[in-house]
Design a protein around this motif. Structure first.
Motif, PDB file in Angstrom:
ATOM      1  N   GLY B 600       0.832  -1.211   0.000  1.00  0.00           N
ATOM      2  CA  GLY B 600       0.000   0.000   0.000  1.00  0.00           C
ATOM      3  C   GLY B 600       0.859   1.251   0.000  1.00  0.00           C
ATOM      4  O   GLY B 600       0.356   2.363  -0.146  1.00  0.00           O
ATOM      5  N   LYS B 601       2.139   1.075   0.216  1.00  0.00           N
ATOM      6  CA  LYS B 601       3.064   2.207   0.183  1.00  0.00           C
ATOM      7  C   LYS B 601       4.085   2.025  -0.923  1.00  0.00           C
ATOM      8  O   LYS B 601       4.319   0.911  -1.390  1.00  0.00           O
ATOM      9  N   THR B 602       4.677   3.124  -1.294  1.00  0.00           N
ATOM     10  CA  THR B 602       5.782   3.098  -2.242  1.00  0.00           C
ATOM     11  C   THR B 602       7.071   2.977  -1.441  1.00  0.00           C
ATOM     12  O   THR B 602       7.332   3.798  -0.566  1.00  0.00           O
ATOM     13  N   ARG B 603       7.829   1.936  -1.739  1.00  0.00           N
ATOM     14  CA  ARG B 603       8.987   1.637  -0.892  1.00  0.00           C
ATOM     15  C   ARG B 603      10.261   1.549  -1.731  1.00  0.00           C
ATOM     16  O   ARG B 603      10.439   0.623  -2.504  1.00  0.00           O
ATOM     17  N   ASN B 604      11.108   2.523  -1.560  1.00  0.00           N
ATOM     18  CA  ASN B 604      12.383   2.535  -2.281  1.00  0.00           C
ATOM     19  C   ASN B 604      13.463   3.161  -1.415  1.00  0.00           C
ATOM     20  O   ASN B 604      13.177   3.938  -0.506  1.00  0.00           O
ATOM     21  N   ALA B 605      14.689   2.829  -1.748  1.00  0.00           N
ATOM     22  CA  ALA B 605      15.847   3.546  -1.204  1.00  0.00           C
ATOM     23  C   ALA B 605      16.316   4.514  -2.281  1.00  0.00           C
ATOM     24  O   ALA B 605      16.078   4.288  -3.468  1.00  0.00           O
ATOM     25  N   HIS B 606      16.972   5.577  -1.865  1.00  0.00           N
ATOM     26  CA  HIS B 606      17.340   6.629  -2.809  1.00  0.00           C
ATOM     27  C   HIS B 606      18.762   7.098  -2.595  1.00  0.00           C
ATOM     28  O   HIS B 606      19.375   6.824  -1.563  1.00  0.00           O
ATOM     29  N   GLY B 607      19.239   7.841  -3.572  1.00  0.00           N
ATOM     30  CA  GLY B 607      20.586   8.395  -3.433  1.00  0.00           C
ATOM     31  C   GLY B 607      20.944   9.279  -4.607  1.00  0.00           C
ATOM     32  O   GLY B 607      20.162   9.453  -5.554  1.00  0.00           O
ATOM     33  N   ALA B 608      22.114   9.845  -4.518  1.00  0.00           N
ATOM     34  CA  ALA B 608      22.608  10.700  -5.601  1.00  0.00           C
ATOM     35  C   ALA B 608      24.086  10.406  -5.820  1.00  0.00           C
ATOM     36  O   ALA B 608      24.863  10.406  -4.868  1.00  0.00           O
ATOM     37  N   ASN B 609      24.415  10.112  -7.061  1.00  0.00           N
ATOM     38  CA  ASN B 609      25.808   9.852  -7.425  1.00  0.00           C
ATOM     39  C   ASN B 609      26.393  11.070  -8.135  1.00  0.00           C
ATOM     40  O   ASN B 609      25.783  11.606  -9.064  1.00  0.00           O
ATOM     41  N   PHE B 610      27.568  11.469  -7.694  1.00  0.00           N
ATOM     42  CA  PHE B 610      28.277  12.591  -8.303  1.00  0.00           C
ATOM     43  C   PHE B 610      29.629  12.090  -8.815  1.00  0.00           C
ATOM     44  O   PHE B 610      30.326  11.376  -8.091  1.00  0.00           O
ATOM     45  N   ALA B 614      38.074  13.109 -16.139  1.00  0.00           N
ATOM     46  CA  ALA B 614      38.995  13.810 -17.022  1.00  0.00           C
ATOM     47  C   ALA B 614      38.922  13.128 -18.382  1.00  0.00           C
ATOM     48  O   ALA B 614      38.987  11.903 -18.471  1.00  0.00           O
ATOM     49  N   VAL B 615      38.766  13.910 -19.421  1.00  0.00           N
ATOM     50  CA  VAL B 615      38.743  13.374 -20.779  1.00  0.00           C
ATOM     51  C   VAL B 615      40.026  13.816 -21.473  1.00  0.00           C
ATOM     52  O   VAL B 615      40.336  15.006 -21.531  1.00  0.00           O
ATOM     53  N   ASP B 616      40.767  12.830 -21.955  1.00  0.00           N
ATOM     54  CA  ASP B 616      41.987  13.136 -22.704  1.00  0.00           C
ATOM     55  C   ASP B 616      41.557  13.542 -24.113  1.00  0.00           C
ATOM     56  O   ASP B 616      41.068  12.715 -24.882  1.00  0.00           O
ATOM     57  N   THR B 617      41.735  14.795 -24.421  1.00  0.00           N
ATOM     58  CA  THR B 617      41.221  15.297 -25.698  1.00  0.00           C
ATOM     59  C   THR B 617      42.059  14.824 -26.881  1.00  0.00           C
ATOM     60  O   THR B 617      41.646  14.955 -28.023  1.00  0.00           O
ATOM     61  N   LEU B 618      43.210  14.268 -26.581  1.00  0.00           N
ATOM     62  CA  LEU B 618      44.010  13.697 -27.669  1.00  0.00           C
ATOM     63  C   LEU B 618      43.501  12.313 -28.052  1.00  0.00           C
ATOM     64  O   LEU B 618      43.360  11.991 -29.222  1.00  0.00           O
ATOM     65  N   THR B 619      43.222  11.506 -27.045  1.00  0.00           N
ATOM     66  CA  THR B 619      42.940  10.086 -27.297  1.00  0.00           C
ATOM     67  C   THR B 619      41.490   9.688 -27.074  1.00  0.00           C
ATOM     68  O   THR B 619      41.082   8.593 -27.471  1.00  0.00           O
ATOM     69  N   GLY B 620      40.735  10.540 -26.410  1.00  0.00           N
ATOM     70  CA  GLY B 620      39.365  10.172 -26.074  1.00  0.00           C
ATOM     71  C   GLY B 620      39.256   9.301 -24.839  1.00  0.00           C
ATOM     72  O   GLY B 620      38.158   8.876 -24.469  1.00  0.00           O
ATOM     73  N   GLU B 621      40.368   9.034 -24.176  1.00  0.00           N
ATOM     74  CA  GLU B 621      40.314   8.215 -22.962  1.00  0.00           C
ATOM     75  C   GLU B 621      39.624   8.999 -21.842  1.00  0.00           C
ATOM     76  O   GLU B 621      39.938  10.167 -21.622  1.00  0.00           O
ATOM     77  N   VAL B 622      38.728   8.314 -21.142  1.00  0.00           N
ATOM     78  CA  VAL B 622      38.050   8.924 -20.001  1.00  0.00           C
ATOM     79  C   VAL B 622      38.556   8.258 -18.740  1.00  0.00           C
ATOM     80  O   VAL B 622      38.585   7.030 -18.651  1.00  0.00           O
ATOM     81  N   ARG B 623      38.978   9.054 -17.779  1.00  0.00           N
ATOM     82  CA  ARG B 623      39.401   8.496 -16.504  1.00  0.00           C
ATOM     83  C   ARG B 623      38.644   9.187 -15.384  1.00  0.00           C
ATOM     84  O   ARG B 623      38.483  10.408 -15.386  1.00  0.00           O
ATOM     85  N   LEU B 624      38.189   8.357 -14.436  1.00  0.00           N
ATOM     86  CA  LEU B 624      37.498   8.888 -13.267  1.00  0.00           C
ATOM     87  C   LEU B 624      38.479   9.681 -12.415  1.00  0.00           C
ATOM     88  O   LEU B 624      39.628   9.280 -12.233  1.00  0.00           O
ATOM     89  N   ARG B 625      38.025  10.821 -11.880  1.00  0.00           N
ATOM     90  CA  ARG B 625      38.865  11.591 -10.954  1.00  0.00           C
ATOM     91  C   ARG B 625      38.397  11.451  -9.523  1.00  0.00           C
ATOM     92  O   ARG B 625      39.195  11.359  -8.612  1.00  0.00           O
ATOM     93  N   ARG B 626      37.104  11.499  -9.334  1.00  0.00           N
ATOM     94  CA  ARG B 626      36.553  11.295  -7.992  1.00  0.00           C
ATOM     95  C   ARG B 626      35.069  11.046  -8.123  1.00  0.00           C
ATOM     96  O   ARG B 626      34.455  11.357  -9.159  1.00  0.00           O
ATOM     97  N   MET B 627      34.514  10.503  -7.076  1.00  0.00           N
ATOM     98  CA  MET B 627      33.102  10.160  -7.119  1.00  0.00           C
ATOM     99  C   MET B 627      32.554  10.153  -5.699  1.00  0.00           C
ATOM    100  O   MET B 627      33.242   9.749  -4.759  1.00  0.00           O
ATOM    101  N   LEU B 628      31.318  10.588  -5.574  1.00  0.00           N
ATOM    102  CA  LEU B 628      30.645  10.597  -4.282  1.00  0.00           C
ATOM    103  C   LEU B 628      29.237  10.054  -4.461  1.00  0.00           C
ATOM    104  O   LEU B 628      28.524  10.459  -5.380  1.00  0.00           O
ATOM    105  N   GLY B 629      28.869   9.178  -3.564  1.00  0.00           N
ATOM    106  CA  GLY B 629      27.476   8.731  -3.517  1.00  0.00           C
ATOM    107  C   GLY B 629      26.903   9.081  -2.160  1.00  0.00           C
ATOM    108  O   GLY B 629      27.519   8.787  -1.129  1.00  0.00           O
ATOM    109  N   VAL B 630      25.757   9.727  -2.162  1.00  0.00           N
ATOM    110  CA  VAL B 630      25.062  10.006  -0.905  1.00  0.00           C
ATOM    111  C   VAL B 630      23.747   9.239  -0.953  1.00  0.00           C
ATOM    112  O   VAL B 630      22.977   9.396  -1.909  1.00  0.00           O
ATOM    113  N   PHE B 631      23.535   8.411   0.034  1.00  0.00           N
ATOM    114  CA  PHE B 631      22.404   7.494  -0.019  1.00  0.00           C
ATOM    115  C   PHE B 631      21.553   7.594   1.247  1.00  0.00           C
ATOM    116  O   PHE B 631      22.074   7.848   2.338  1.00  0.00           O
TER     117      PHE B 631
END
Lengths: 315, 748, 199
Positions: B600-610, B614-631
């Motif tokens: 009878g209720k809506t039941r979910n967990a939630h969060g936000a990923n940030f 960095a994108v290497d404009t020469l090669t197109g390689e993408v590398r993660l620099r940092r990430m935060l999840g708040v849940f």
């Protein structure tokens, strides 16, 4: 893995003699061969373990170059003070080439002799001219994202996976070989591997019974040594494209079944041409295969950038 | 409030301080010392024989001949099973006690039919692994291939509405609202097939004692596995015991009984010896399940203020012809942005492929890669901050007008934006440089179902004051052993070291297993109930003990703390009580039934990923620099392990965004990547500066007020990375993963 | 077989059962090799089919199952052990190749019975694992990594290859990249190793 007999070689000459028998495989680090044996891509009846032969030394040569024993491990080479100081290109290539666990085991000669990583070569249920001559090439028309753009043929578009070979090619290195009779021959690393042509299963120019004993590297020319490798992960991945520079000499990896010396680029530059012309000269013949088309612009960008960096031009 | 049996107050009171605490894993020592034994390592049955599976080299067809003589004559080989000598089994998918696909028949070598690449055609059993492997390579078979549909892209036109009851959900009038919306976004996103690539391949040791079979196997659900194995082999389930004490990763891939279990069981019976069968890494790509490739069309109708008035999320997914599975890509979209006019549907392209099924966060993982990228596109088009756009679209009530049990998505977005330094984000793509790199930030919302299923548990309080929890539950790395110890210890007022958790055995009281992030809630609630029943029994024993200090007290006032029962200022130690009055131990059972009004209720967990990339404009390689999840996921049982789960999910999102894909070769019906050098899960160097934070949240979703955390982190994580790439360099790749060729093409 | 070939068994390599070996049908005698390994400090004699990898020798012949088989092809690192102090993938090595060598597995990494290596303790403290299957390989790898660093071995993360390496964050991640973890415990593995190695 098919049953085989295991022997340990007691001398280089004996190992060379034994290797003349096509049912024999020499086992050094084993990091490629044993994997292939598990898949029955390699099915030797006899394994001759050469891991304990005295071919591990890394020594300076009288001409100011370096001689790397065939069985020196990647770790030993990359950690060697002379390599680090005078041939950082070799160290960089090795250090980006595999995990530490593999580098502790894999040898210099084994690195050059490793076989392609083309997915269709590994999948033994698929036609592959390199694995089974005449069976066809599944990479053509398949998912060829990792495959080659230069020197490919209608029979095979695979690439050689070695980063070390690319570095050695830019350094004009040679392999020193011997056979069971003690005949020593050298040939440039750049000429060790064959392009596939109509017979991709013939992978190197080594004769039966001829084995690599050392890699000799001449004194490095003045100028920066650069190794740039583009890959999907930040570590522990094969090159999509790599470029090595040693002063005015350049080589490409991930483009062909051999380390690709950028002789055409070098010639254009030596004649006073600009970087774009030099890059075009090398890659004008490049041909992509479906998913691998991107390698052409990527190789152009990377080669151009490395040439500019090595010449001190602004990026 | 939804009403549950007693126990909620004990958890809320948290007298021993164990709930929420960063308790070390109780199985940690065994794992770091290598003593934890996974299925292929069980030595309690003596030296086994080794079985190696031989598989078909074709994608569809029939075996026309199979010759086992070379394999049979090969050194050490003691048995070759093929379809010609395998016993009769129930047909694939035949329901035993129900249609739950985890309980249905999964026969192997039951016919000459090859319905997918690498279908097993033989099991070769030998005295050693080496001999079995060599023997398996000697199986000589011929095949007749038959017409097949292998390529997803080639057969998109064959897509047909999924039979899933939620395949098509509509509310209001989407088409009219979309047509009337001042701003319309209509984009299609593609995600490839994903593999679980658990570090431990499927493995089974099968042991028969008379008519009774014990299957030591790596499986997420014991109850389902037991029924599935019994039904497949056509024996009563009472004669099958499934043991799975340690599992080297599941992620949905060990939900179903796989070929190793059935083949080991058949061979062990035939030979009268224990037989061990482990899959090779290459076999895992086809004999285990995988995540469907998807094409997802998102249509958003919005006002200039960004408020969405019409939402449609349609998925086209591939599914194996012989097993319908619907990757429910838009179920969570409707929960994330519940608007009046919604239309979602799922169509299946049935292929002659191996079985597509659940992979960590089925539906949500790749569904959010589409909807959360679309939200970023809408934000960019309207010039509204992506965090603000999400906040403007926060629904007041859930789907169908059902209230939220709790929902803290906006708090997660705000807290995350603050911690991440979101205010520093330059909304202009490509504006931030660092040498040859362009730097960008992205956000994606996370959401995951809070599920609950019936479960049972038992506890024995021993004379030494310790207790044993028993449940047919599994720990796939999520930390079940530890949280059950925390829950039981809290209820009984003892230390976690005093709780012996015995799980991973189908002979114990039933639980649904690990999956869907419902494990802790489901399994833990039953254990809590058992502990509450044990308290009652112990307290009643104590107050009825004429010579005891609590004699005549009110058992309702009993407090359990520090190994004792206290009433008023009188106390009795548990060990004294049990050793004197019930030296064999006090046994209690518990159960969880899902309340009738639960949904009878809506039941979910939630969060936000940030994410920042960095994108290497020469090669197109993408590398993660940092990430935060708040849940926000209700009460957190174990801060340390919850963080592990959340970070793991986020990293799966990074992999899905940047590197993970498997191509199904339309010519052969096989995956191209069949090893870990070809299938790129993230390596250590790819994962830089990750943080996960949990916000406090109340909920009534179960007696402990918890929500699952195993699949939450992955949702929205992939889109956050892709959105960061767009912010970094202005390249919008709608075809995941964002490998160099796609980024490079955008860079021009 | 060319008996004149000087490629032959060395005196310390005992080979028997060679006769009749042939490939492709019919029972054949399989070669058996007698080797000695010093496993976790204990001299261990084994008679093995030469096809047995070091990994399978440990797991199937010595019941040391802490070393894991994740891919059996050198692509995951779960099988990492130390050979004469150096970490290798034990799946890509034949046991016979290690005759006479010292093998250290996860079971032998701690200083004593019922004790933990600092890295093991830090893994528990930091919750640096979930399913635990890659964990022994990660731990053995981390222990070796600290030795490699002390020995001055460089990695690709080095800015200056000639300088003595310093365990920067990038160095730590790079040096541990030969050990995959699908549970993706990398941040906690990082923290555990950092705790032991120092900032």
């Amino acid at each position: 893995m098919k049953p085989f007999t295991y022997e340990r070689a007691t001398s280089v000459a004996d190992a060379a003699k034994a290797s003349a028998d096509p049912s024999v495989r020499l086992l050094a680090g084993g990091t490629n061969l044993l994997d292939l044996m598990k898949l029955q891509i390699e099915t030797p009846a006899r394994i001759v373990d050469i891991g304990r032969l005295p071919l591990k030394d890394i020594t300076e040569t009288p001409d100011g170059g370096l001689r790397i024993g065939a069985l020196a491990t990647s770790t030993a080479i990359a950690s060697d003070p002379v390599v680090r100081a005078r041939y950082p290109l070799i160290a960089r290539a090795l250090l980006s080439g595999a995990s530490v666990q593999l580098r502790n085991k894999a040898t210099a000669a084994g690195n050059l002799m490793q076989r392609t990583r083309c997915a269709y070569f590994y999948d033994t249920t698929k036609p592959c001219n390199r694995r089974i001559p005449g069976s066809g090439c599944s990479a053509i028309g398949g998912h060829s994202r990792a495959d080659g753009i230069l020197g490919t043929s209608a029979a095979c578009i695979a690439v050689h996976p070695s980063d070390l070979a690319v570095a050695l090619t830019a350094l004009d290195a040679h392999v020193e070989t011997t056979n069971g009779q003690g005949t020593v021959r050298t040939l440039p690393v750049a000429d060790l591997h064959r392009l596939p042509g109509a017979s991709p299963h013939l992978e190197t120019d080594l004769a039966p019974g001829q084995i690599i004993t050392a890699i000799t590297v001449p004194p490095a020319p003045p100028g920066e040594q650069i190794f740039r490798k583009v890959r999907d992960r930040a570590s522990f991945a094969f090159a999509l494209i790599s470029v090595a520079a040693s002063g005015p000499r350049y080589a490409l990896g991930g483009v062909a079944m051999k380390p690709w010396r950028a002789s055409a680029s070098e010639a254009v530059l030596a004649a006073g041409g600009d970087v774009d012309e030099a890059v075009a000269a090398e890659l004008s013949q490049a041909r992509g295969h479906g998913h691998g088309e991107y390698k052409i612009p990527l190789a152009k960008r990377l080669l151009g950038a490395v040439i500019r960096q090595s010449r001190g031009d602004a990026a | 409030m939804t009403s549950f049996p007693t126990g909620s107050d004990i958890i809320a009171e948290n007298r021993g301080g164990l709930i929420g605490k960063a308790v070390d894993r109780v199985d940690g020592w065994s794992k770091v010392t290598g003593q934890a034994r996974y299925s292929a390592e069980i030595d309690e049955a003596g030296k086994p024989l080794y079985g190696v599976i031989a598989t078909a080299p074709i994608g569809k067809g029939v075996i026309t001949s199979i010759d086992a003589t070379a394999a049979e004559a090969s050194p050490g080989v003691v048995l070759v099973l093929t379809h010609r000598n395998a016993p009769a089994q129930a047909p694939f998918g035949a329901p035993g006690e129900g249609t739950n696909p985890m309980m249905t028949a999964k026969p192997v070598l039951d016919s000459p039919e090859i319905r997918a690449f690498a279908t097993p055609v033989a099991l070769v059993v030998a005295d050693s692994f080496e001999n079995a492997r060599a023997g398996a390579a000697l199986i000589a078979a011929t095949y007749q291939t038959t017409g097949a549909a292998f390529g997803f892209e080639d057969h998109l036109a064959d897509a047909a509405l999924s039979p899933s009851p939620t395949a098509k959900v509509e509310a209001g009038d989407f088409e009219a609202a979309f047509a009337a919306a001042p701003v319309q976004l209509d984009e299609t996103y593609a995600t490839p097939a994903h593999n679980h690539t658990q570090m431990e391949p499927h493995a089974t040791l099968a042991v028969w004692e008379g008519e009774n079979l014990t299957v030591y196997t790596s499986i997420q659900g014991l109850k389902g596995a037991r029924q599935s194995i019994a039904w497949t082999l056509q024996i009563p389930k009472e004669r099958v015991r499934v043991v799975s004490r340690f599992i080297g990763g599941g992620f949905g891939g060990k939900a179903h009984v796989a070929a190793d279990s059935i083949l080991a069981a058949i061979a062990a019976q035939r030979l009268g010896r224990p037989v061990k069968v482990a899959m090779t890494r290459a076999q895992m790509f086809h004999l285990s399940t995988h995540r469907s490739a998807s094409r997802q069309r998102i249509r958003l109708g919005a006002g200039k203020d960004g408020v969405i008035t019409a939402l449609s999320h349609d998925g086209v997914l591939h599914s194996a012809r012989y097993y319908d599975f619907t990757e429910n890509v838009s179920g969570l979209t409707r929960a994330l942005y519940t608007v009046d006019n919604m239309a979602t549907r799922h169509d299946l392209v049935r292929l002659d492929s191996p079985m597509a099924c659940a992979v960590r966060a089925p539906g949500g993982a790749v569904g959010t890669m589409a909807i959360e990228a679309a939200m970023d596109e809408l934000a960019h088009r309207l010039g509204i901050d992506p965090v603000e756009l999400r906040i403007r679209n926060e629904p007041k009530v859930g789907e169908g007008g059902r209230a939220f049990s709790s929902r803290s998505l906006v708090e997660c977005l705000r807290e995350g934006a603050s911690r991440f330094g979101w205010a520093q984000r330059n909304p202009v793509p490509g504006a931030v440089r660092d040498g040859r790199y362009r730097i960008g930030m992205g956000v994606g919302s996370a959401i995951w179902h809070t599920l609950l299923f019936p479960a049972r548990a038992a506890i024995v309080l021993h004379a030494d004051g310790t207790a044993t929890v028993r449940q047919a539950m599994t720990d796939i790395g999520t930390g079940t052993y530890t949280i059950l110890a925390q829950i039981a210890a809290t209820a009984l007022g003892v230390r976690t070291a005093d709780i012996h958790v015995e799980i991973g055995d189908s002979d114990f009281p039933a639980a649904p297993g690990s999956g869907g992030s419902f494990g802790a809630a489901t399994s833990g609630s039953a254990v809590l109930d058992a502990a509450m029943n044990l308290r009652k029994a112990a307290a009643e024993l104590a107050v009825g003990d004429m010579g005891g200090p609590l004699f005549g007290g009110d058992p309702a006032e009993a407090v359990f703390a520090e190994g004792s029962i206290l009433i008023g200022n009188q106390a009795v130690r548990l060990t004294d009580l049990v050793s004197r009055l019930s030296p064999g131990g006090i046994v209690a059972e518990g159960r969880l039934e899902v309340p009738k009004d639960y949904w009878g209720k809506t039941r979910n967990a939630h969060g936000a990923n940030f994410a920042e990339v960095a994108v290497d404009t020469l090669t197109g390689e993408v590398r993660l620099r940092r990430m935060l999840g708040v849940f926000a996921a209700g009460r957190i049982l174990n801060e340390k392990m919850a963080r592990s789960q959340a970070l793991g999910g986020m990293i799966w999102g990074v992999g899905a965004a940047l590197t993970e894909e498997n191509h199904f070769d339309p010519r052969y019906g096989s995956f191209v990547a069949q090893d870990l050098a070809g299938y790129h899960m993230p390596a250590h160097a790819d994962i830089v500066n990750l943080e996960a934070v949990f916000l406090p949240e109340d909920g009534d979703d179960n007696p402990m007020g918890i929500k699952g955390v195993g699949e939450l982190g992955i949702c929205g994580a992939g889109a956050a990375v892709a959105n960061a790439v767009f912010n970094a360099c202005g390249v919008r790749v709608r075809d995941y993963p964002l490998t160099v060729e796609k980024v490079l093409q955008g860079l021009g | 077989m060319r008996k004149e070939s000087a490629v032959s068994a060395t005196s310390d390599l005992c080979v028997h059962g060679l006769a009749g070996l042939h490939v492709g049908g019919g029972p054949a005698l399989t070669q058996v090799i007698d080797i000695e390994l010093i496993v976790n400090g204990r001299l261990t004699s084994l008679s093995l089919d030469p096809r047995v990898t070091l990994l399978d020798a440990l797991r199937e012949h010595l019941n040391l199952t802490g070393t894991k088989k994740g891919c059996d092809q050198g692509q995951c690192g779960a099988c990492t052990v130390l050979v004469n102090g150096m970490r290798i993938n034990s799946c890509l090595s034949l046991a016979a190749m290690h005759d006479g060598q010292a093998i250290t597995t996860i079971e032998g990494i701690a200083p004593g019975e019922n004790e933990l290596h600092h890295i093991q303790a830090a893994f528990i403290e930091r919750d640096a694992f979930q399913c635990g299957y890659c964990t022994p390989g990660q731990i053995v790898s981390a222990v070796a990594m600290l030795d490699e660093l002390a020995a001055g071995q460089p990695s690709q993360a080095a800015e200056d290859l000639s300088a003595a390496p310093v365990l920067t964050d990038a160095e730590l991640r790079e040096r541990m990249s030969g050990n995959l973890c699908r549970c993706s415990a990398y941040p906690h593995i990082f923290a555990a190793i950092r705790d032991v190695a120092g900032a």
